[in-house]
Design an enzyme around this catalytic site. Structure first.
Site, PDB file in Angstrom:
ATOM      1  N   SER A   7       0.840  -1.161  -0.008  1.00 46.56           N
ATOM      2  CA  SER A   7      -0.028   0.013   0.013  1.00 46.56           C
ATOM      3  C   SER A   7       0.996   1.277   0.113  1.00 46.56           C
ATOM      4  CB  SER A   7      -0.831  -0.141   1.289  1.00 46.56           C
ATOM      5  OG  SER A   7      -1.266   1.373   1.279  1.00 46.56           O
ATOM      6  N   HIS A  32      -1.065  -1.265  -4.281  1.00 45.10           N
ATOM      7  CA  HIS A  32      -2.354  -1.207  -3.738  1.00 45.10           C
ATOM      8  C   HIS A  32      -2.360   0.421  -3.575  1.00 45.10           C
ATOM      9  CE1 HIS A  32      -5.899  -2.222  -1.305  1.00 45.10           C
ATOM     10  NE2 HIS A  32      -5.508  -1.279  -0.651  1.00 45.10           N
ATOM     11  N   ASP A  34      -4.739   3.591  -2.133  1.00 47.33           N
ATOM     12  CA  ASP A  34      -5.765   3.834  -1.481  1.00 47.33           C
ATOM     13  C   ASP A  34      -6.188   5.400  -1.312  1.00 47.33           C
ATOM     14  OD1 ASP A  34      -6.041   1.435   0.357  1.00 47.33           O
ATOM     15  OD2 ASP A  34      -3.881   1.934   1.005  1.00 47.33           O
ATOM     16  N   MET A  36      -9.033   8.066  -0.246  1.00 44.38           N
ATOM     17  CA  MET A  36      -9.891   8.390   0.943  1.00 44.38           C
ATOM     18  C   MET A  36     -10.419   9.960   0.743  1.00 44.38           C
ATOM     19  SD  MET A  36      -7.409   7.302   3.738  1.00 44.38           S
ATOM     20  CE  MET A  36      -6.635   5.565   3.872  1.00 44.38           C
ATOM     21  N   HIS A  65      -8.146   1.267  -4.323  1.00 47.25           N
ATOM     22  CA  HIS A  65      -9.337   0.869  -3.549  1.00 47.25           C
ATOM     23  C   HIS A  65      -9.779   2.294  -3.100  1.00 47.25           C
ATOM     24  CE1 HIS A  65      -9.690  -0.363   1.425  1.00 47.25           C
ATOM     25  NE2 HIS A  65     -10.990  -0.173   0.618  1.00 47.25           N
ATOM     26  N   MET A  67     -12.070   4.507  -1.130  1.00 51.33           N
ATOM     27  CA  MET A  67     -12.942   4.773   0.175  1.00 51.33           C
ATOM     28  C   MET A  67     -13.542   5.807   0.052  1.00 51.33           C
ATOM     29  SD  MET A  67      -9.753   3.080   2.767  1.00 51.33           S
ATOM     30  CE  MET A  67      -8.829   3.397   1.404  1.00 51.33           C
ATOM     31  N   MET A 136     -11.486  -5.814   5.029  1.00 46.39           N
ATOM     32  CA  MET A 136     -10.744  -4.763   5.911  1.00 46.39           C
ATOM     33  C   MET A 136     -10.454  -5.487   7.197  1.00 46.39           C
ATOM     34  SD  MET A 136     -10.253  -2.266   4.029  1.00 46.39           S
ATOM     35  CE  MET A 136      -9.260  -1.549   5.417  1.00 46.39           C
ATOM     36  N   ASP A 174      -6.412  -6.496   3.814  1.00 46.20           N
ATOM     37  CA  ASP A 174      -5.968  -4.975   4.196  1.00 46.20           C
ATOM     38  C   ASP A 174      -6.148  -4.490   5.323  1.00 46.20           C
ATOM     39  OD1 ASP A 174      -5.287  -2.794   3.134  1.00 46.20           O
ATOM     40  OD2 ASP A 174      -7.100  -2.215   2.045  1.00 46.20           O
TER      41      ASP A 174
HETATM   42  C1  DX5 Z   1      -6.530   1.482   5.346  1.00 41.85           C
HETATM   43  C2  DX5 Z   1      -6.013   1.001   3.866  1.00 41.85           C
HETATM   44  C3  DX5 Z   1      -5.137  -0.021   3.837  1.00 41.85           C
HETATM   45  C4  DX5 Z   1      -3.927   0.519   4.759  1.00 41.85           C
HETATM   46  C5  DX5 Z   1      -2.921  -0.600   4.815  1.00 41.85           C
HETATM   47  O1  DX5 Z   1      -7.661   2.218   5.095  1.00 41.85           O
HETATM   48  O2  DX5 Z   1      -7.114   0.752   3.036  1.00 41.85           O
HETATM   49  O3  DX5 Z   1      -4.607  -0.255   2.655  1.00 41.85           O
HETATM   50  O4  DX5 Z   1      -3.141   1.674   4.253  1.00 41.85           O
HETATM   51  O5  DX5 Z   1      -1.953  -0.240   5.646  1.00 41.85           O
HETATM   52  P1  DX5 Z   1      -0.967  -1.045   6.665  1.00 41.85           P
HETATM   53  O6  DX5 Z   1      -0.502  -2.465   6.179  1.00 41.85           O
HETATM   54  O7  DX5 Z   1      -0.038  -0.066   7.213  1.00 41.85           O
HETATM   55  O8  DX5 Z   1      -2.146  -1.229   7.806  1.00 41.85           O
HETATM   56 ZN    ZN Z   2      -6.539  -0.395   1.053  1.00 41.59          ZN
END
Ligand code: DX5
Ligand code: ZN
Length: 222
Positions: A7, A32, A34, A36, A65, A67, A136, A174
């Site tokens: 990630s 990956h 992320d 947000m 991903h 969110m 998750m 994740d």
């Molecule tokens: C959390 C994300 C994950 C996260 C994983 O909201 O979706 O992908 O960043 O990171 P680690 O491995 O640091 O928990």
């Molecule tokens: Zn993620």
């Protein structure tokens, strides 16, 4: 052997090109990414222009991903930015089936992400239409959180369902994946391990990625 999806949330953003090169040369399978929005989750990360830039820096599979609320408004833009797979949250999609069809109509893979409190059973009627479940194992929003142990039972339950129906759906786990808990997670039935903090805070990220890759579903008989 699990697929490893670092990630980039935990990458050094001042050296994103260098971080991409490091991952390109590593045993990592996917990137990956992320996204947000500060609405579905209490944090804001990066979006379309950053993903376009990362796309130019790698040939590896880009797993996006989302969110975010109302993902249908941005799915096409993320595909254009270079996503190979887009995961959307079951909790943000009252018309999940329609949104999954939208992703697939763009010719890319579709995933559904599920928060730690949402029953695994709520996925059962969409499993036949998707390529991946993002299970998750922390509450989404931040990297570097601790793995929620109850997730192991949820992975087992989903694995059983997917195997029973012989579906080609990957289980991605994740959040909070470490060198200590990785093997247990894979044994519970994970196909893809996402890891941010564990990889990017390591002195030797290549070695960490290689060790995660060696996590085996079956105990070695001695
Ligand atoms: C959390 C994300 C994950 C996260 C994983 O909201 O979706 O992908 O960043 O990171 P680690 O491995 O640091 O928990
Ligand atoms: Zn993620």
């Amino acid at each position: 052997m699990p697929l490893i999806a670092p990630s980039l949330l935990s990458a050094n953003f001042l050296q994103l090109g260098e971080e991409c090169r490091m991952l390109n040369e590593s045993a990592a399978d996917w990137f990956h990414l992320d996204v947000m929005d500060g609405r579905f989750v209490p944090n804001i990360s990066f979006g379309i222009p950053v993903i376009s830039a990362i796309r130019k820096a790698t040939k590896k599979f880009c797993d996006v991903h989302l969110m975010i609320v109302e993902p249908e408004k941005y799915i096409e833009a993320f595909k254009k930015a270079g996503a190979d797979l887009i995961s959307i949250h079951i909790e943000t999609c009252p018309h999940l089936h329609r949104n999954i069809q939208q992703i697939k109509s763009l010719g890319i893979k579709a995933g559904v992400a599920i928060n730690p409190h949402t029953p695994v059973e709520s996925l059962y009627d969409i499993l036949g239409d998707i390529d991946l479940v993002n299970m998750m194992s922390v509450n989404p929003g931040f990297g570097g959180q601790e793995f929620i142990p109850h997730t192991l039972k949820r992975i087992e339950k989903l694995r059983e369902k997917i195997d029973l129906e012989n579906l080609p759906v990957l289980i991605e786990v994740d959040g909070g994946v470490t060198l200590e808990n990785g093997e247990e997670i894979v044994r519970s039935g994970a196909d893809v391990l996402v890891a941010g903090h564990t990889i990017f805070s390591a002195h030797d990220p290549h070695a960490v990625i290689a060790s995660l890759k060696k996590m085996s579903r079956f105990a070695i008989q001695g």
